[in-house]
Design a protein around this motif. Structure first.
Motif, mmCIF file in Angstrom:
data_model
loop_
_atom_site.group_PDB
_atom_site.id
_atom_site.type_symbol
_atom_site.label_atom_id
_atom_site.label_comp_id
_atom_site.label_asym_id
_atom_site.label_seq_id
_atom_site.Cartn_x
_atom_site.Cartn_y
_atom_site.Cartn_z
ATOM 1 N N ARG A 189 0.832 -1.211 0.000
ATOM 2 C CA ARG A 189 0.000 0.000 0.000
ATOM 3 C C ARG A 189 0.866 1.261 0.000
ATOM 4 N N THR A 190 1.930 1.236 0.766
ATOM 5 C CA THR A 190 2.845 2.375 0.814
ATOM 6 C C THR A 190 3.516 2.582 -0.537
ATOM 7 N N LEU A 191 3.987 1.494 -1.149
ATOM 8 C CA LEU A 191 4.623 1.588 -2.457
ATOM 9 C C LEU A 191 3.640 2.142 -3.489
ATOM 10 N N LEU A 192 2.422 1.625 -3.504
ATOM 11 C CA LEU A 192 1.422 2.102 -4.463
ATOM 12 C C LEU A 192 1.085 3.570 -4.222
ATOM 13 N N ALA A 193 1.043 3.990 -2.970
ATOM 14 C CA ALA A 193 0.775 5.397 -2.667
ATOM 15 C C ALA A 193 1.905 6.290 -3.175
ATOM 16 N N ARG A 194 3.148 5.848 -3.011
ATOM 17 C CA ARG A 194 4.292 6.617 -3.510
ATOM 18 C C ARG A 194 4.269 6.688 -5.031
ATOM 19 N N ILE A 195 3.965 5.559 -5.667
ATOM 20 C CA ILE A 195 3.883 5.534 -7.127
ATOM 21 C C ILE A 195 2.785 6.485 -7.593
ATOM 22 N N ASP A 196 1.625 6.392 -6.965
ATOM 23 C CA ASP A 196 0.482 7.206 -7.359
ATOM 24 C C ASP A 196 0.792 8.693 -7.198
ATOM 25 N N ALA A 197 1.389 9.068 -6.088
ATOM 26 C CA ALA A 197 1.727 10.473 -5.847
ATOM 27 C C ALA A 197 2.731 10.973 -6.886
ATOM 28 N N ARG A 198 3.743 10.170 -7.163
ATOM 29 C CA ARG A 198 4.775 10.593 -8.116
ATOM 30 C C ARG A 198 4.223 10.704 -9.531
ATOM 31 N N ARG A 199 3.443 9.703 -9.948
ATOM 32 C CA ARG A 199 2.954 9.734 -11.329
ATOM 33 C C ARG A 199 1.947 10.862 -11.518
ATOM 34 N N LYS A 200 1.157 11.173 -10.485
ATOM 35 C CA LYS A 200 0.228 12.302 -10.589
ATOM 36 C C LYS A 200 0.985 13.618 -10.670
#
Length: 87
Positions: free
Chosen positions: A21-32
């Motif tokens: 969940r943490t990894l996906l949140a970091r990915i999501d924040a960066r890609r946005k």
């Protein structure tokens, strides 16, 4: 590249679920922040345009992919330590 680089880690179960969940949140924040789609992020960072979608669905990631993603996110975080938040 070692043989371990091709092993799969299943992060969807047990104590690893928080890590995914943490990894996906970091990915999501960066890609946005970069205005990238999930597919573009996966293609640019690990060479697989289905990576983010598959990670969300299965919670599985190869070690070599995890290393690439964390390196990308860490470098970007170092370039922009406040993640775009101005004070």
């Amino acid at each position: 590249m070692s043989a371990d680089d091709h092993k799969w880690h299943n992060l969807s179960e047990g104590s690893f679920s928080e890590e995914i969940r943490t990894l996906l949140a970091r990915i999501d924040a960066r890609r946005k922040k970069l205005n990238w789609s999930e597919g573009y992020f996966g293609k640019r960072v690990v060479g697989d345009d289905t990576f983010v979608e598959r990670l969300k669905a299965s919670g599985r990631v190869q070690v070599r992919q995890m290393v690439k993603i964390e390196a990308f996110l860490d470098v970007k975080d170092a370039d922009d330590p406040d993640d775009g938040q101005s004070t």
